[in-house]
Design an enzyme around this catalytic site. Structure first.
Site: not given
Ligand code: 13P
Length: 340
Positions: A178, A220
């Site tokens: 991510e 992500k």
């Molecule tokens: P949000 O969808 O609220 O941005 O959160 C996703 C997430 O896992 C943040 O690390």
């Protein structure tokens, strides 16, 4: 089972047609903030009750194939004594775990951040796996402002993400990678594009150096959006066009699924944007899905408000958002559907 087949089986279970991931991995300070907004105290019991509500939502598995949990939740149980990871698994939802330990300032790159938690990660992962986790998540964040993110920040964060991903795969755990380019600020959508392109280019270069198997990761990313305070806004068409263009430039076709974070978009915006992306994706090589926290949970928290008598309606709110995001994966969502 070999490590390879274990990773492949987890990917197969997580990358279901029409399905996405529920992020419920808020750290203690973050969940306290979310609870405070609806006047709920962040006690261990309230967190258990809330996450239990999420995971026991009837029909959750129709639209959700994985859930990202916070460490504490892995050891918690439903009111009738079932471990929460098991409650998820019984719905066909693969349990996973957030394993990073949050960010600190990156030395010599003022304004940039770097995520901690690599030391001892393999040992922690082994323990989480025993508790039922089959995948993990690690988040690096990139603020857009002035000179940030710097090249030092971009390279350092990429290296950390790649080391994390390699460690996960060596233990048969699928890594969610991510890199989150933050929505805060008044930057243009073009600046977001440019920064995200550089960030993801560096991430995939680092994944290659660390011999991470791209077939066994989930990316992500954030969508390409103008800053929250930008004077010029953008609609779903433009967001989808730019997001797809940027992904095509940087993400190899071997990656099975791209599951966006919501990053501060409203639930309706996050659904409409995902829908536009899928409507425009043509024969894109990856699945284009969601891994939302706020955009799935905001209506749930507002409905629940810490009261057991609201739990059932709150679960319906989660079911509805999960379903609408599932529809958005086919590109056939309309805002009319919000009224049902
Ligand atoms: P949000 O969808 O609220 O941005 O959160 C996703 C997430 O896992 C943040 O690390």
């Amino acid at each position: 089972m070999s490590i390879q087949s274990e990773l492949q089986a987890t990917i197969a279970d997580m990358v279901g047609e029409g399905k996405g991931i529920l992020a419920a991995d808020e750290s203690l300070p973050t969940i306290a903030k979310r609870f405070k907004a609806v006047n709920v105290e962040s006690t261990e019991e309230n967190r258990r009750a809330y996450r239990s509500l999420l995971l026991t939502t009837p029909g959750l598995g129709e639209f959700i194939s994985g859930v990202i949990l916070f460490e504490e939740t892995l050891g918690q149980k439903t009111a009738d004594g079932k471990p929460l990871p098991q409650a998820a698994a019984e719905q066909g939802v693969v349990p996973g775990i957030k394993v990073d330990k949050g960010t600190i300032p990156l030395v010599n790159a003022p304004g940039d951040l770097v995520t901690q938690g690599l030391d001892g990660l393999a040992d922690r992962l082994t323990g989480y796996k025993e508790q039922g986790a089959r995948f993990a998540k690690w988040r690096e964040v990139y603020p857009i402002a002035g000179h940030n993110p710097t090249m030092l920040g971009i390279k350092t964060n990429a290296e950390v993400l790649a080391r994390y991903a390699a460690i996960c795969q060596s233990l048969g755990i699928v890594p969610i990678v991510e890199p989150e380019v933050l929505l805060d600020g008044d930057h243009t959508i073009e600046r977001c594009f440019e920064v995200t392109e550089a960030v993801q280019h560096a991430v995939f270069h680092a994944l290659h150096r660390h011999r991470v198997e791209l077939e066994h990761i989930i990316l992500k990313p954030s969508m390409i959006l103008p800053g929250k305070d930008a004077p010029k806004k953008a609609g779903p068409q433009e967001i989808a066009e730019k997001t797809l263009a940027q992904l095509r430039r940087t993400v190899p076709a071997a990656v099975p699924s791209i599951n966006f974070l919501s990053g501060g978009q409203t639930p309706e915006e996050a659904t409409a944007n995902l829908n536009a992306i899928n409507a425009m994706a043509g024969n894109a090589p990856w699945q284009l899905s969601f891994s939302y926290a706020r955009a799935l949970q905001d209506p749930v928290l507002k409905t629940w408000q810490g009261k057991a008598e609201n739990a059932q309606v709150a679960q319906q709110a989660l079911y509805k958002r999960a379903k609408l995001n599932s529809v958005a994966r086919t590109g056939s969502y309309t805002s009319e559907m919000e009224k049902d």
